[in-house]
Design an enzyme around this catalytic site. Structure first.
Site, mmCIF file in Angstrom:
data_model
loop_
_atom_site.group_PDB
_atom_site.id
_atom_site.type_symbol
_atom_site.label_atom_id
_atom_site.label_comp_id
_atom_site.label_asym_id
_atom_site.label_seq_id
_atom_site.Cartn_x
_atom_site.Cartn_y
_atom_site.Cartn_z
ATOM 1 N N SER A 67 0.797 -1.240 0.000
ATOM 2 C CA SER A 67 0.000 0.000 0.000
ATOM 3 C C SER A 67 0.822 1.278 0.000
ATOM 4 C CB SER A 67 -0.933 0.006 1.202
ATOM 5 O OG SER A 67 -1.914 -0.973 1.014
ATOM 6 N N LYS A 70 0.135 3.479 -2.893
ATOM 7 C CA LYS A 70 -1.102 4.284 -2.970
ATOM 8 C C LYS A 70 -0.799 5.788 -2.965
ATOM 9 C CE LYS A 70 -3.811 0.461 -1.291
ATOM 10 N NZ LYS A 70 -4.362 -0.340 -0.223
ATOM 11 N N TYR A 192 -4.684 -3.196 -9.885
ATOM 12 C CA TYR A 192 -4.464 -2.951 -8.457
ATOM 13 C C TYR A 192 -3.511 -3.991 -7.852
ATOM 14 C CZ TYR A 192 -5.430 -2.609 -3.470
ATOM 15 O OH TYR A 192 -5.280 -2.511 -2.107
ATOM 16 N N TYR A 243 -3.627 3.613 8.298
ATOM 17 C CA TYR A 243 -4.882 2.924 8.608
ATOM 18 C C TYR A 243 -5.524 3.499 9.861
ATOM 19 C CZ TYR A 243 -1.854 -0.215 5.919
ATOM 20 O OH TYR A 243 -0.959 -0.723 5.027
ATOM 21 N N VAL A 261 1.491 -3.466 3.980
ATOM 22 C CA VAL A 261 1.572 -4.705 4.750
ATOM 23 C C VAL A 261 2.817 -5.533 4.420
ATOM 24 C CG1 VAL A 261 -0.909 -4.885 5.188
ATOM 25 C CG2 VAL A 261 0.077 -6.012 3.173
HETATM 26 O O1 DON Z 1 -5.218 -4.839 -0.894
HETATM 27 C C1 DON Z 1 -4.473 -5.585 -0.289
HETATM 28 O O2 DON Z 1 -4.897 -6.458 0.424
HETATM 29 C C2 DON Z 1 -2.972 -5.430 -0.384
HETATM 30 N N1 DON Z 1 -2.486 -5.805 -1.592
HETATM 31 C C3 DON Z 1 -2.507 -4.064 0.034
HETATM 32 C C4 DON Z 1 -2.496 -4.097 1.456
HETATM 33 C C5 DON Z 1 -1.798 -3.054 2.203
HETATM 34 O O3 DON Z 1 -0.611 -2.860 2.188
HETATM 35 C C6 DON Z 1 -2.700 -2.393 3.151
HETATM 36 N N2 DON Z 1 -3.462 -1.368 2.579
HETATM 37 N N3 DON Z 1 -3.989 -0.398 2.716
#
Ligand code: DON
Length: 307
Positions: A67, A70, A192, A243, A261
């Site tokens: 993420s 993003k 995505y 988050y 993550v």
């Molecule tokens: O969408 C997902 O589950 C992951 N590929 C991205 C997750 C992540 O790092 C947390 N996101 N806001």
């Protein structure tokens, strides 16, 4: 005039402290390709606005950026469509986990912010509409800003995400039912998941984030964002970038930041430098335990923050 490695002694001290800190959290296990990471890995890099970059530990080791990307898709889309974007995604903290569905129905398919998954799906969808290739546009931008032409997507991680992507598919379909997604959902999800699978190092990401410390100006001196838009992106990072822990992150670190993550976190000291830290062990809200601790120590030891 500061030396090109001004903060290196601070980074060395932080790495030493982190080395002796027990408890590193657990790597994300909902994407099998991430679960195997060693939580004791740690790297941290600083990039200066003039392009100098330096670091400690595993700062040149590529990891799954997830993420963190993003931030870049938000900047790339905002640069193209401007304020119209904010009619399709909000800019308030959600107070909910990154993959939550609950607010979307109450709020008519408009996600709270661009950094929860629903909001990021909207941004990637809009960038894809405007460019015809959102993930290609992102990769080209990151390679240029970092000066690393070898940066690439990890098709194994992207496939792993797709195989475990029911929740993201649900978010995308739900928003499509409100008319807030332009592209066919399978096309958007492919974009995505590829975006999330990007592999880059702390050095790459600290350099790629530097346009936000330069108030919107890219590495080659051209402008991506207006000064005001760069402020907007930094503000949304501060309030929504970690988050449902954004309040605690602002309290401890006091900088705009964005986590993923995969265990990476980028942070911006506007006008001064950018940072990227990586350690794959996460806390229960999905932020790197050692990463947040290291940024907390950085702002404490240097006195740099936006406050
Ligand atoms: O969408 C997902 O589950 C992951 N590929 C991205 C997750 C992540 O790092 C947390 N996101 N806001």
């Amino acid at each position: 005039m500061t030396s090109p490695t001004t903060f290196l002694p601070v980074l060395e001290r932080i790495a030493e402290e982190i080395e002796h800190t027990p408890g590193r959290g657990r790597p994300a296990d909902y994407i099998p390709a991430l679960a195997a990471c060693d939580p004791r890995r740690f790297g941290m890099a600083v990039a200066e606005p003039d392009g100098a970059v330096y670091g400690v530990g595993d700062w040149r080791e590529p990891f799954s950026t997830q993420s963190v990307t993003k931030v870049f898709t938000l900047a790339l889309d905002l640069a193209r469509e401007g304020d119209e974007l904010w009619e399709h995604v909000g800019r308030e903290p959600s107070g909910n986990p990154f993959n939550s569905l609950v607010q979307l129905e109450y709020e008519d398919g408009i996600p709270r912010n661009p950094f929860i998954n629903a909001g990021a799906l909207v941004v990637t969808d809009r960038l894809h509409t405007r460019t015809g290739d959102a993930s290609g546009t992102l990769l080209e931008f990151l390679r240029a800003e970092s000066g690393n032409p070898r940066m690439s997507y990890d098709e194994e991680v992207a496939a792993s995400e797709a195989a475990h992507g029911d929740r993201n598919a649900a978010l995308a379909h739900f928003m499509a039912s409100y008319g807030n997604i332009d592209n066919p959902v399978p096309v958007l999800l492919e974009q995505y998941f590829r975006q999330c699978s990007l592999r880059a190092s702390c050095a790459d990401l600290a350099l790629a984030t530097a346009f936000l410390a330069r108030h919107g100006v890219r590495a080659d001196g051209t402008r991506l964002l207006s000064r005001s838009q760069a402020k907007q992106v930094n503000a949304v990072m501060l309030t929504c970038g970690t988050y449902d822990a954004a309040g605690d992150f602002a309290y401890r670190v006091g900088l705009p930041g964005k986590s993923g993550v995969g265990g990476g976190i980028i942070a911006v000291v506007p006008g001064r430098c950018t940072l990227c830290v990586w350690s794959p062990g996460l806390d229960e809200r999905g932020n790197s335990v050692a990463g947040v601790a290291a940024l907390d120590r950085f702002t404490t030891l240097t006195g740099l923050s936006v406050f």
